[in-house]
Scaffold this motif. Structure first.
Motif, PDB file in Angstrom:
ATOM      1  N   ALA A   1       0.839  -1.196   0.000  1.00 60.17           N
ATOM      2  CA  ALA A   1       0.000   0.000   0.000  1.00 60.17           C
ATOM      3  C   ALA A   1       0.876   1.249   0.000  1.00 60.17           C
ATOM      4  N   LEU A   2       0.351   2.328  -0.566  1.00 60.93           N
ATOM      5  CA  LEU A   2       1.053   3.613  -0.545  1.00 60.93           C
ATOM      6  C   LEU A   2       0.775   4.270   0.804  1.00 60.93           C
ATOM      7  N   ASP A   3       1.651   4.021   1.770  1.00 61.95           N
ATOM      8  CA  ASP A   3       1.451   4.553   3.109  1.00 61.95           C
ATOM      9  C   ASP A   3       2.652   5.387   3.541  1.00 61.95           C
ATOM     10  N   LYS A   4       2.656   5.783   4.794  1.00 60.29           N
ATOM     11  CA  LYS A   4       3.706   6.663   5.310  1.00 60.29           C
ATOM     12  C   LYS A   4       5.082   6.042   5.147  1.00 60.29           C
ATOM     13  N   ALA A   5       5.220   4.764   5.442  1.00 56.03           N
ATOM     14  CA  ALA A   5       6.532   4.116   5.358  1.00 56.03           C
ATOM     15  C   ALA A   5       7.075   4.139   3.932  1.00 56.03           C
ATOM     16  N   VAL A   6       6.205   3.908   2.956  1.00 54.71           N
ATOM     17  CA  VAL A   6       6.633   3.908   1.552  1.00 54.71           C
ATOM     18  C   VAL A   6       6.979   5.313   1.093  1.00 54.71           C
ATOM     19  N   LEU A   7       6.119   6.289   1.418  1.00 53.72           N
ATOM     20  CA  LEU A   7       6.340   7.647   0.955  1.00 53.72           C
ATOM     21  C   LEU A   7       7.572   8.277   1.580  1.00 53.72           C
ATOM     22  N   GLU A   8       7.907   7.885   2.808  1.00 55.75           N
ATOM     23  CA  GLU A   8       9.095   8.439   3.462  1.00 55.75           C
ATOM     24  C   GLU A   8      10.376   7.994   2.766  1.00 55.75           C
ATOM     25  N   THR A   9      10.372   6.802   2.185  1.00 56.70           N
ATOM     26  CA  THR A   9      11.573   6.320   1.498  1.00 56.70           C
ATOM     27  C   THR A   9      11.741   6.954   0.125  1.00 56.70           C
ATOM     28  N   GLY A  10      10.637   7.437  -0.471  1.00 57.00           N
ATOM     29  CA  GLY A  10      10.697   7.960  -1.831  1.00 57.00           C
ATOM     30  C   GLY A  10      10.771   6.867  -2.882  1.00 57.00           C
ATOM     31  N   LEU A  11      10.760   5.592  -2.465  1.00 55.67           N
ATOM     32  CA  LEU A  11      10.861   4.470  -3.389  1.00 55.67           C
ATOM     33  C   LEU A  11       9.455   3.972  -3.703  1.00 55.67           C
ATOM     34  N   LEU A  12       8.804   4.610  -4.673  1.00 54.64           N
ATOM     35  CA  LEU A  12       7.443   4.238  -5.008  1.00 54.64           C
ATOM     36  C   LEU A  12       7.419   2.855  -5.643  1.00 54.64           C
ATOM     37  N   PRO A  13       6.537   1.978  -5.174  1.00 51.98           N
ATOM     38  CA  PRO A  13       6.519   0.605  -5.690  1.00 51.98           C
ATOM     39  C   PRO A  13       6.043   0.554  -7.135  1.00 51.98           C
ATOM     40  N   ARG A  14       6.656  -0.318  -7.906  1.00 53.61           N
ATOM     41  CA  ARG A  14       6.265  -0.507  -9.303  1.00 53.61           C
ATOM     42  C   ARG A  14       5.025  -1.403  -9.352  1.00 53.61           C
ATOM     43  N   PRO A  15       4.027  -1.063 -10.171  1.00 53.89           N
ATOM     44  CA  PRO A  15       2.845  -1.927 -10.289  1.00 53.89           C
ATOM     45  C   PRO A  15       3.223  -3.344 -10.704  1.00 53.89           C
ATOM     46  N   GLN A  16       2.480  -4.316 -10.172  1.00 52.39           N
ATOM     47  CA  GLN A  16       2.661  -5.706 -10.581  1.00 52.39           C
ATOM     48  C   GLN A  16       1.797  -6.052 -11.778  1.00 52.39           C
ATOM     49  N   ALA A  17       0.635  -5.421 -11.854  1.00 52.96           N
ATOM     50  CA  ALA A  17      -0.296  -5.708 -12.942  1.00 52.96           C
ATOM     51  C   ALA A  17      -1.195  -4.504 -13.158  1.00 52.96           C
ATOM     52  N   ILE A  18      -1.691  -4.389 -14.387  1.00 53.85           N
ATOM     53  CA  ILE A  18      -2.609  -3.313 -14.756  1.00 53.85           C
ATOM     54  C   ILE A  18      -3.781  -3.937 -15.491  1.00 53.85           C
ATOM     55  N   ASP A  19      -4.988  -3.744 -14.971  1.00 54.64           N
ATOM     56  CA  ASP A  19      -6.200  -4.182 -15.655  1.00 54.64           C
ATOM     57  C   ASP A  19      -6.826  -2.949 -16.295  1.00 54.64           C
ATOM     58  N   LEU A  20      -6.645  -2.834 -17.592  1.00 54.96           N
ATOM     59  CA  LEU A  20      -7.111  -1.670 -18.329  1.00 54.96           C
ATOM     60  C   LEU A  20      -8.588  -1.857 -18.665  1.00 54.96           C
ATOM     61  N   THR A  21      -9.440  -1.135 -17.940  1.00 58.10           N
ATOM     62  CA  THR A  21     -10.877  -1.224 -18.188  1.00 58.10           C
ATOM     63  C   THR A  21     -11.243  -0.542 -19.493  1.00 58.10           C
ATOM     64  N   ALA A  22     -10.699   0.659 -19.702  1.00 53.93           N
ATOM     65  CA  ALA A  22     -11.004   1.389 -20.925  1.00 53.93           C
ATOM     66  C   ALA A  22      -9.944   2.455 -21.168  1.00 53.93           C
ATOM     67  N   PHE A  23      -9.459   2.501 -22.384  1.00 55.20           N
ATOM     68  CA  PHE A  23      -8.588   3.578 -22.851  1.00 55.20           C
ATOM     69  C   PHE A  23      -9.128   4.046 -24.194  1.00 55.20           C
ATOM     70  N   THR A  24      -9.291   5.354 -24.335  1.00 51.51           N
ATOM     71  CA  THR A  24      -9.842   5.907 -25.567  1.00 51.51           C
ATOM     72  C   THR A  24      -8.934   7.012 -26.080  1.00 51.51           C
ATOM     73  N   ALA A  25      -8.658   6.989 -27.370  1.00 49.42           N
ATOM     74  CA  ALA A  25      -7.880   8.035 -28.026  1.00 49.42           C
ATOM     75  C   ALA A  25      -8.656   8.511 -29.249  1.00 49.42           C
ATOM     76  N   GLU A  26      -8.807   9.827 -29.346  1.00 52.12           N
ATOM     77  CA  GLU A  26      -9.487  10.420 -30.492  1.00 52.12           C
ATOM     78  C   GLU A  26      -8.608  11.510 -31.068  1.00 52.12           C
ATOM     79  N   TRP A  27      -8.309  11.417 -32.350  1.00 51.10           N
ATOM     80  CA  TRP A  27      -7.536  12.463 -33.015  1.00 51.10           C
ATOM     81  C   TRP A  27      -7.781  12.400 -34.514  1.00 51.10           C
ATOM     82  N   SER A  28      -7.805  13.593 -35.119  1.00 51.04           N
ATOM     83  CA  SER A  28      -7.962  13.727 -36.573  1.00 51.04           C
ATOM     84  C   SER A  28      -9.138  12.920 -37.111  1.00 51.04           C
TER      85      SER A  28
END
Length: 279
Positions: free
Chosen positions: A162-189
Motif C-alpha cells: 500500500a502507498l502509506d507513510k513508510a513507503v512515501l518516506e523512502t521515496g521508493l514508489l513501488p512498481r505496479p505488478q499488474a494493470i487491468d485496463l478497463t477502458a482507454f480511448t484516443a481520439e484524433w484527426s
C-alpha cells in the motif's frame, strides 16, 4: 529539500518547500518549490501545489515538465500507517518535453475489495486510476498545429504494498505488478480507437500483455497515422490493406496490441516503437 517554512498554526498547517527532490532507483523528480496545506481539524486531507519548471529523470534521461498550474487534493486514511486513500490532480496547460495539452487530470483511489471477495492478485493492494488529457499536441512527429488528440483512461493497478507513510518516506514508489485496463480511448484527426485488457509488468519495468485495440473506422485511422507521421508511408499502406481485409460487418476492427522485448507491436506484424516502461 533545500529549505522549508511552516506557518498557520493552530488553525491550519501551511508548509512551503523549496528545491524539493524525490528519487528512486531509476528515477528522480526535481521540483523548485511546493506548498502543502491542511486545516487543523482535517490534517490528513491535504492541498498540494507544485511550481515549475520541473525535471523528471527516468533511466538517466531528463524530461522537462512545465505547466501554468499544478495542484492536487490528497487524502490519507486516519490511521497510524497513513495509507493513501485518494488523490485528484489537475494540471493546466501542461508540457512534458515537446508534448503539450490544454489540461490533464488524474485520479487515484484505494480500491477496497468487496466483502467476502478473494485477495487482490499477487497479494498486493489495488488502486483505481483514471484520467484525461485534452487537446494533446506535439506527442508525434506531425507538424500540423491543428492535429490534437483527446485521451481518457480507467484502470485498476495492483501494487506490491500500500502507498502509506513508510513507503512515501523512502521515496521508493513501488512498481505496479499488474494493470487491468478497463477502458482507454484516443481520439484524433477524426479517428477513434479504444483499448482494454490485462497487462503484467516485467522486472525490467516494461509492460507485457496483449490488450485488445478496437478501431471504429479503419480509413480514418490510417489517415490519422499518415498525418501524425509516426510510421513510414509504406508501413501505413500495409496496415491499410490488412485492416481492409479483416474489418467486421460494421466496419470496425479489433487487433491485439502486444509489448514484447521492449517493443510495441500491432497485430503481431507492425512495430510501433518502444514499449512503455515504468520506473
Amino acid at each position: 529539500v533545500a529549505d522549508w517554512h511552516a506557518q498557520g498554526f493552530p488553525s491550519r498547517f501551511d508548509l512551503e518547500i523549496t528545491q524539493a527532490e524525490l528519487r528512486g532507483p531509476n528515477w528522480r523528480w526535481q521540483v523548485p518549490q511546493a506548498e502543502v496545506m491542511a486545516m487543523a481539524w482535517a490534517p490528513t486531507k491535504l492541498i498540494v501545489w507544485a511550481g515549475t519548471p520541473q525535471v523528471l529523470t527516468l533511466y538517466g534521461q531528463d524530461i522537462a515538465i512545465d505547466a501554468k498550474d499544478m495542484r492536487a487534493n490528497v487524502d490519507f486514511k486516519a490511521s497510524a500507517s497513513l495509507p493513501l486513500e485518494k488523490l485528484v490532480a489537475v494540471f493546466d496547460a501542461p508540457q512534458i518535453g515537446t508534448a503539450r495539452a490544454d489540461q490533464a487530470r488524474l485520479a487515484l483511489q484505494l480500491d477496497p475489495l468487496p466483502e467476502g471477495a478473494a485477495a487482490a492478485p499477487m497479494g498486493g493492494t489495488r488502486y483505481r486510476i483514471g484520467g484525461a488529457i485534452n487537446s494533446l499536441t506535439g506527442a508525434t512527429a506531425s507538424t500540423d498545429p491543428a492535429s490534437r488528440a483527446d485521451l481518457t483512461w480507467d484502470a485498476h493497478i495492483t501494487l506490491p504494498v500500500a502507498l502509506d507513510k513508510a513507503v512515501l518516506e523512502t521515496g521508493l514508489l513501488p512498481r505496479p505488478q499488474a494493470i487491468d485496463l478497463t477502458a482507454f480511448t484516443a481520439e484524433w484527426s477524426g479517428a477513434r480507437m479504444t483499448a482494454s485488457g490485462h497487462l503484467s509488468v516485467l522486472s525490467s519495468g516494461y509492460l507485457d500483455g496483449p490488450p485488445d485495440l478496437e478501431i471504429e473506422d479503419p480509413a480514418r485511422f490510417t489517415a490519422a497515422l499518415r498525418e501524425s507521421a509516426v510510421l513510414p508511408a509504406d508501413q501505413i499502406r500495409l496496415i491499410e490493406k490488412v485492416l481492409s481485409a479483416i474489418r467486421s460487418r460494421d466496419g470496425g476492427v479489433t487487433l491485439p496490441l502486444t509489448f514484447t522485448r521492449g517493443q510495441t507491436v500491432l497485430a503481431g506484424l507492425f512495430p510501433l516503437g518502444p514499449a512503455p516502461r515504468l520506473p
